[in-house]
Scaffold this motif. Structure first.
Motif, PDB file in Angstrom:
ATOM      1  N   LEU A  48       0.833  -1.206   0.000  1.00 55.25           N
ATOM      2  CA  LEU A  48       0.000   0.000   0.000  1.00 55.25           C
ATOM      3  C   LEU A  48       0.871   1.259   0.000  1.00 55.25           C
ATOM      4  N   ALA A  49       1.933   1.245   0.788  1.00 56.92           N
ATOM      5  CA  ALA A  49       2.806   2.416   0.893  1.00 56.92           C
ATOM      6  C   ALA A  49       3.470   2.750  -0.447  1.00 56.92           C
ATOM      7  N   ILE A  50       3.792   1.728  -1.236  1.00 57.31           N
ATOM      8  CA  ILE A  50       4.368   1.989  -2.567  1.00 57.31           C
ATOM      9  C   ILE A  50       3.316   2.649  -3.451  1.00 57.31           C
ATOM     10  N   ALA A  51       2.119   2.108  -3.441  1.00 53.74           N
ATOM     11  CA  ALA A  51       1.050   2.655  -4.289  1.00 53.74           C
ATOM     12  C   ALA A  51       0.683   4.084  -3.893  1.00 53.74           C
ATOM     13  N   VAL A  70      11.392   2.828  -3.921  1.00 51.17           N
ATOM     14  CA  VAL A  70      10.474   1.747  -4.269  1.00 51.17           C
ATOM     15  C   VAL A  70      11.208   0.424  -4.409  1.00 51.17           C
ATOM     16  N   GLU A  71      12.343   0.422  -5.079  1.00 55.13           N
ATOM     17  CA  GLU A  71      13.076  -0.828  -5.307  1.00 55.13           C
ATOM     18  C   GLU A  71      13.500  -1.471  -3.983  1.00 55.13           C
ATOM     19  N   PHE A  72      14.000  -0.669  -3.066  1.00 60.44           N
ATOM     20  CA  PHE A  72      14.382  -1.158  -1.736  1.00 60.44           C
ATOM     21  C   PHE A  72      13.178  -1.767  -1.024  1.00 60.44           C
ATOM     22  N   ALA A 118       6.366 -10.439  -8.729  1.00 58.90           N
ATOM     23  CA  ALA A 118       5.861  -9.564  -9.794  1.00 58.90           C
ATOM     24  C   ALA A 118       6.136  -8.100  -9.474  1.00 58.90           C
ATOM     25  N   MET A 119       6.041  -7.735  -8.205  1.00 61.15           N
ATOM     26  CA  MET A 119       6.309  -6.339  -7.825  1.00 61.15           C
ATOM     27  C   MET A 119       7.769  -5.963  -8.033  1.00 61.15           C
TER      28      MET A 119
END
Length: 157
Positions: A48-51, A70-72, A118-119
Motif C-alpha cells: 500500500l505504501a508503494i502505491a 520503491v526498489e528497496f 511480480a512487484m
C-alpha cells in the motif's frame, strides 16, 4: 505524529490476548498466530505504501518507499514474504494444525510470493501494488479460516 505510528507488534497482539482469555493451555500456539501477523504486516502495508508513496511524500510522512525508494521496499516485501511463507508452516510442523491448513498455507503463500516477485519486475504498476495489498487482506483471512476449518475437521497425517 505518535498516533500515526502503528507497529506490527501492536497489530499482532490480539490473537495472543484472545487465546489467553479463552484458554489456559497451549499458549505457545498463540505465539505462532502472533508471529504470523507480525511477519505478514510489513509486506501487506508496504505494498500500500508503494502505491500511495506520493501521498506520503506530500504529507511528509517518512514511509519506507519515500525514505529508501520503491526498489528497496519491493526487495523487503519479497524477503518478508519468504519469511512469512516459512512461518506459516510452523502451525503444521508443531502439530497445531493438520493437512487442510498446510494445503491452504502452501497455496496462499505461493500466490503471495507470486505477487512479491511480480512487484520486483521493472515497471511494476501502482495497480499491481494495490492488487497485492488487497490480496494480502484476503490471504490472512483465508489462512486463519483454514486454521479454524482444520481444527474442527481434525484431519491429521
Amino acid at each position: 505524529q505518535a498516533a500515526l505510528r502503528v507497529t506490527p507488534l501492536g497489530c499482532a497482539a490480539p490473537p495472543v490476548l484472545g487465546w489467553v482469555a479463552v484458554t489456559e493451555h497451549h499458549w505457545q500456539y498463540a505465539l505462532l498466530l502472533f508471529l504470523i501477523i507480525f511477519v505478514w504486516t510489513p509486506p501487506h502495508f508496504w505494498a500500500l505504501a508503494i502505491a500511495r508513496r506520493n501521498d506520503y511524500a506530500r504529507a511528509g510522512i517518512p514511509m519506507l518507499p519515500v525514505t529508501y525508494g520503491v526498489e528497496f521496499t519491493q526487495l523487503h516485501i519479497l524477503l518478508y514474504t519468504i519469511i512469512l511463507v516459512l512461518v506459516t508452516l510452523l502451525p503444521y510442523l508443531t502439530q497445531m494444525s493438520g493437512l487442510i491448513y498446510l494445503a491452504a498455507a502452501v497455496v496462499l503463500g505461493a500466490i503471495f510470493l507470486r505477487y512479491a516477485i511480480a512487484m520486483r519486475q521493472p515497471g511494476a504498476s501502482d495497480q499491481l501494488h494495490m492488487q497485492a495489498f488487497r490480496y494480502s487482506i484476503n490471504y490472512l483471512m483465508l489462512l486463519f479460516a483454514a486454521l479454524l476449518l482444520d481444527h474442527y475437521l481434525l484431519i491429521r497425517p
